[in-house]
Design a protein around this motif. Structure first.
Motif, PDB file in Angstrom:
ATOM      1  N   LEU A  61      -1.994  -1.735   4.067  1.00 48.81           N
ATOM      2  CA  LEU A  61      -1.401  -0.407   3.905  1.00 48.81           C
ATOM      3  C   LEU A  61      -0.413  -0.116   5.023  1.00 48.81           C
ATOM      4  O   LEU A  61       0.664   0.448   4.787  1.00 48.81           O
ATOM      5  CB  LEU A  61      -2.498   0.654   3.877  1.00 48.81           C
ATOM      6  N   ARG A  62      -0.771  -0.506   6.238  1.00 43.76           N
ATOM      7  CA  ARG A  62       0.126  -0.266   7.363  1.00 43.76           C
ATOM      8  C   ARG A  62       1.378  -1.145   7.274  1.00 43.76           C
ATOM      9  O   ARG A  62       2.473  -0.725   7.643  1.00 43.76           O
ATOM     10  CB  ARG A  62      -0.614  -0.536   8.671  1.00 43.76           C
ATOM     11  N   THR A  63       1.225  -2.365   6.761  1.00 40.62           N
ATOM     12  CA  THR A  63       2.373  -3.253   6.596  1.00 40.62           C
ATOM     13  C   THR A  63       3.385  -2.661   5.614  1.00 40.62           C
ATOM     14  O   THR A  63       4.596  -2.853   5.750  1.00 40.62           O
ATOM     15  CB  THR A  63       1.910  -4.639   6.096  1.00 40.62           C
ATOM     16  N   LEU A  64       2.892  -1.908   4.618  1.00 39.12           N
ATOM     17  CA  LEU A  64       3.770  -1.252   3.656  1.00 39.12           C
ATOM     18  C   LEU A  64       4.424   0.000   4.227  1.00 39.12           C
ATOM     19  O   LEU A  64       5.213   0.650   3.542  1.00 39.12           O
ATOM     20  CB  LEU A  64       2.979  -0.891   2.394  1.00 39.12           C
ATOM     21  N   GLY A  65       4.080   0.329   5.463  1.00 38.45           N
ATOM     22  CA  GLY A  65       4.724   1.463   6.125  1.00 38.45           C
ATOM     23  C   GLY A  65       3.986   2.779   6.020  1.00 38.45           C
ATOM     24  O   GLY A  65       4.514   3.811   6.429  1.00 38.45           O
ATOM     25  N   LEU A  66       2.780   2.788   5.470  1.00 38.91           N
ATOM     26  CA  LEU A  66       2.045   4.044   5.332  1.00 38.91           C
ATOM     27  C   LEU A  66       1.554   4.513   6.699  1.00 38.91           C
ATOM     28  O   LEU A  66       0.995   3.722   7.471  1.00 38.91           O
ATOM     29  CB  LEU A  66       0.845   3.881   4.393  1.00 38.91           C
ATOM     30  N   PRO A  67       1.731   5.788   7.016  1.00 44.71           N
ATOM     31  CA  PRO A  67       1.235   6.311   8.295  1.00 44.71           C
ATOM     32  C   PRO A  67      -0.285   6.369   8.308  1.00 44.71           C
ATOM     33  O   PRO A  67      -0.942   6.325   7.257  1.00 44.71           O
ATOM     34  CB  PRO A  67       1.848   7.710   8.362  1.00 44.71           C
ATOM     35  N   VAL A  68      -0.837   6.497   9.503  1.00 51.00           N
ATOM     36  CA  VAL A  68      -2.290   6.484   9.662  1.00 51.00           C
ATOM     37  C   VAL A  68      -2.956   7.580   8.842  1.00 51.00           C
ATOM     38  O   VAL A  68      -3.998   7.362   8.207  1.00 51.00           O
ATOM     39  CB  VAL A  68      -2.659   6.620  11.155  1.00 51.00           C
ATOM     40  N   ALA A  69      -2.369   8.772   8.822  1.00 50.99           N
ATOM     41  CA  ALA A  69      -2.968   9.885   8.086  1.00 50.99           C
ATOM     42  C   ALA A  69      -3.055   9.563   6.592  1.00 50.99           C
ATOM     43  O   ALA A  69      -4.052   9.894   5.928  1.00 50.99           O
ATOM     44  CB  ALA A  69      -2.166  11.161   8.302  1.00 50.99           C
ATOM     45  N   THR A  70      -2.028   8.908   6.048  1.00 57.84           N
ATOM     46  CA  THR A  70      -2.044   8.542   4.632  1.00 57.84           C
ATOM     47  C   THR A  70      -3.056   7.439   4.373  1.00 57.84           C
ATOM     48  O   THR A  70      -3.753   7.450   3.347  1.00 57.84           O
ATOM     49  CB  THR A  70      -0.649   8.103   4.181  1.00 57.84           C
ATOM     50  N   VAL A  71      -3.142   6.476   5.284  1.00 58.84           N
ATOM     51  CA  VAL A  71      -4.136   5.414   5.154  1.00 58.84           C
ATOM     52  C   VAL A  71      -5.537   6.010   5.099  1.00 58.84           C
ATOM     53  O   VAL A  71      -6.378   5.586   4.295  1.00 58.84           O
ATOM     54  CB  VAL A  71      -4.017   4.413   6.313  1.00 58.84           C
ATOM     55  N   ARG A  72      -5.780   7.000   5.933  1.00 58.75           N
ATOM     56  CA  ARG A  72      -7.101   7.639   5.930  1.00 58.75           C
ATOM     57  C   ARG A  72      -7.391   8.275   4.576  1.00 58.75           C
ATOM     58  O   ARG A  72      -8.510   8.156   4.050  1.00 58.75           O
ATOM     59  CB  ARG A  72      -7.179   8.690   7.039  1.00 58.75           C
ATOM     60  N   ARG A  73      -6.395   8.928   3.972  1.00 53.70           N
ATOM     61  CA  ARG A  73      -6.613   9.551   2.666  1.00 53.70           C
ATOM     62  C   ARG A  73      -6.858   8.503   1.586  1.00 53.70           C
ATOM     63  O   ARG A  73      -7.677   8.696   0.687  1.00 53.70           O
ATOM     64  CB  ARG A  73      -5.411  10.429   2.290  1.00 53.70           C
ATOM     65  N   VAL A  74      -6.149   7.375   1.674  1.00 54.22           N
ATOM     66  CA  VAL A  74      -6.373   6.296   0.710  1.00 54.22           C
ATOM     67  C   VAL A  74      -7.786   5.754   0.835  1.00 54.22           C
ATOM     68  O   VAL A  74      -8.482   5.518  -0.170  1.00 54.22           O
ATOM     69  CB  VAL A  74      -5.337   5.163   0.921  1.00 54.22           C
ATOM     70  N   LEU A  75      -8.241   5.548   2.053  1.00 52.05           N
ATOM     71  CA  LEU A  75      -9.589   5.033   2.280  1.00 52.05           C
ATOM     72  C   LEU A  75     -10.647   6.026   1.810  1.00 52.05           C
ATOM     73  O   LEU A  75     -11.669   5.650   1.221  1.00 52.05           O
ATOM     74  CB  LEU A  75      -9.783   4.705   3.762  1.00 52.05           C
ATOM     75  N   ASP A  76     -10.428   7.303   2.083  1.00 50.22           N
ATOM     76  CA  ASP A  76     -11.372   8.329   1.627  1.00 50.22           C
ATOM     77  C   ASP A  76     -11.455   8.340   0.111  1.00 50.22           C
ATOM     78  O   ASP A  76     -12.539   8.490  -0.468  1.00 50.22           O
ATOM     79  CB  ASP A  76     -10.946   9.712   2.136  1.00 50.22           C
ATOM     80  N   ASP A  77     -10.296   8.179  -0.535  1.00 48.71           N
ATOM     81  CA  ASP A  77     -10.251   8.126  -1.998  1.00 48.71           C
ATOM     82  C   ASP A  77     -11.057   6.928  -2.509  1.00 48.71           C
ATOM     83  O   ASP A  77     -11.814   7.015  -3.468  1.00 48.71           O
ATOM     84  CB  ASP A  77      -8.794   8.012  -2.459  1.00 48.71           C
ATOM     85  N   ASP A  78     -10.874   5.803  -1.842  1.00 49.56           N
ATOM     86  CA  ASP A  78     -11.580   4.583  -2.233  1.00 49.56           C
ATOM     87  C   ASP A  78     -13.083   4.723  -1.986  1.00 49.56           C
ATOM     88  O   ASP A  78     -13.901   4.311  -2.820  1.00 49.56           O
ATOM     89  CB  ASP A  78     -11.020   3.401  -1.447  1.00 49.56           C
ATOM     90  N   ASP A  79     -13.457   5.307  -0.857  1.00 48.37           N
ATOM     91  CA  ASP A  79     -14.878   5.498  -0.543  1.00 48.37           C
ATOM     92  C   ASP A  79     -15.555   6.402  -1.556  1.00 48.37           C
ATOM     93  O   ASP A  79     -16.750   6.230  -1.864  1.00 48.37           O
ATOM     94  CB  ASP A  79     -15.030   6.096   0.857  1.00 48.37           C
ATOM     95  N   ALA A  80     -14.803   7.370  -2.089  1.00 51.33           N
ATOM     96  CA  ALA A  80     -15.374   8.311  -3.053  1.00 51.33           C
ATOM     97  C   ALA A  80     -15.386   7.751  -4.474  1.00 51.33           C
ATOM     98  O   ALA A  80     -15.841   8.434  -5.403  1.00 51.33           O
ATOM     99  CB  ALA A  80     -14.591   9.619  -3.024  1.00 51.33           C
TER     100      ALA A  80
END
Length: 321
Positions: A61-80
């Protein structure tokens, strides 16, 4: 699964297997993206079997340029257990941003080539000209130029339709000549001396809100019809385009279309202020072939006026008075 007795591993092993530095793992852990399973008796971080997969996802996700805050939201979405709505939006946003950056780079490259390819004596002037334009360029100054020119009571929908036709959109992959054309347009509409809008045509000044809408809608249709003939290389002539052109003025003025009206209209239009340079630069900007300039509202207007003058028996000398 890690090979340790408790199924956990230290920060160094996680970093090595994921192909990142220990510092990177520590950063993601400190920011809550990569939970640690426990701490050793010596206070060292320990990670569970799922840490490696999660770390690889974070790195991607970071390699694609996503900021840390967005990565956190993606992970939260995946965890849920949700189906990637945040990821889809994030990827779409990154694509749009990448497209904008590419457009800026293409424009900047063409601008640099325009300076490089100019004679040495002209480079300072050309550099100032193209350097005044943002990359990618902003067409708002051109729109303001025309808004000041249009009748003040003209309906918003009609204004929008006119601006769509009159304000050229810069090409996505411009050549040096197109960059220069836009830079000259920009200088024309923003310059301290000639930056004001041109004088409103006499043939348009008396139009109210309804009349303006009728006039400009009719002219747009006539210009489109004339453009078809121009692309075919046809000389100005009577026909559907000319009939629509004259009808737009007759309906806006609520007058009958007679031979006398046509002669008077040709005279008024020939005497109106001209901004040929704007349309010449517009044609340079939007044309993909230098030997076949693309018709513009301005050149279509000239073609129709020439057809009207020919029909009315007026010489070309009247037009450029």
């Amino acid at each position: 699964m890690f090979s340790s007795w408790d199924g956990l591993c230290g920060i160094g092993e996680v970093a090595r297997r994921a192909g990142v530095s220990v510092k990177t793992v520590r950063f993601y852990t400190d920011h809550g993206l990569l939970p640690e399973a426990s701490r050793s008796s010596g206070g060292h971080r320990r990670y569970g079997p799922d840490a490696l997969e999660r770390l690889r996802l974070i790195r991607s996700l970071r390699t694609l340029g996503l900021p840390v805050a967005t990565v956190r939201r993606v992970l939260d979405d995946d965890d849920a257990g949700r189906t990637g709505g945040v990821l889809e939006d994030a990827v779409a946003g990154q694509l749009a941003e990448a497209g904008s950056q590419l457009a800026a780079l293409r424009w900047r490259e063409a601008a640099l080539r325009a300076v490089q390819e100019s004679p040495p004596s002209e480079r300072p002037v050309r550099l100032l000209l193209v350097g005044a334009v943002a990359a990618p360029p902003n067409t708002a100054p051109l729109a303001r130029f025309w808004r000041a020119w249009l009748p003040p009571r003209m309906p918003a929908r009609s204004v929008g339709a006119f601006l769509d036709a009159a304000v050229p959109q810069p090409p996505e992959d411009p050549g040096p000549a197109q960059v220069l054309a836009f830079a000259r347009l920009y200088a024309m509409v923003t310059g301290p001396c000639d930056g004001g809008a041109p004088t409103q045509p006499h043939a348009h000044r008396s139009a109210g809100a309804r009349e303006s809408a009728v006039l400009y809608a009719g002219l747009a249709e006539a210009y489109d019809l004339a453009a078809v003939q121009m692309r075919r290389g046809r000389e100005p002539h009577a026909g559907e385009a000319l009939e629509g052109f004259v009808d737009a003025y007759a309906r806006a003025g609520d007058v009958a279309d007679t031979p006398g009206f046509r002669r008077a209209l040709a005279g008024r239009l020939a005497a109106d202020p001209r901004i040929d340079r704007y349309w010449e630069l517009t044609a340079e900007l939007i044309s993909t072939h230098a030997d076949r300039p693309e018709p513009t509202p301005g050149t279509a207007h000239d073609w129709l006026l020439a057809a009207l003058e020919s029909e009315a028996g007026m010489g070309a000398a009247v037009r450029r008075g």
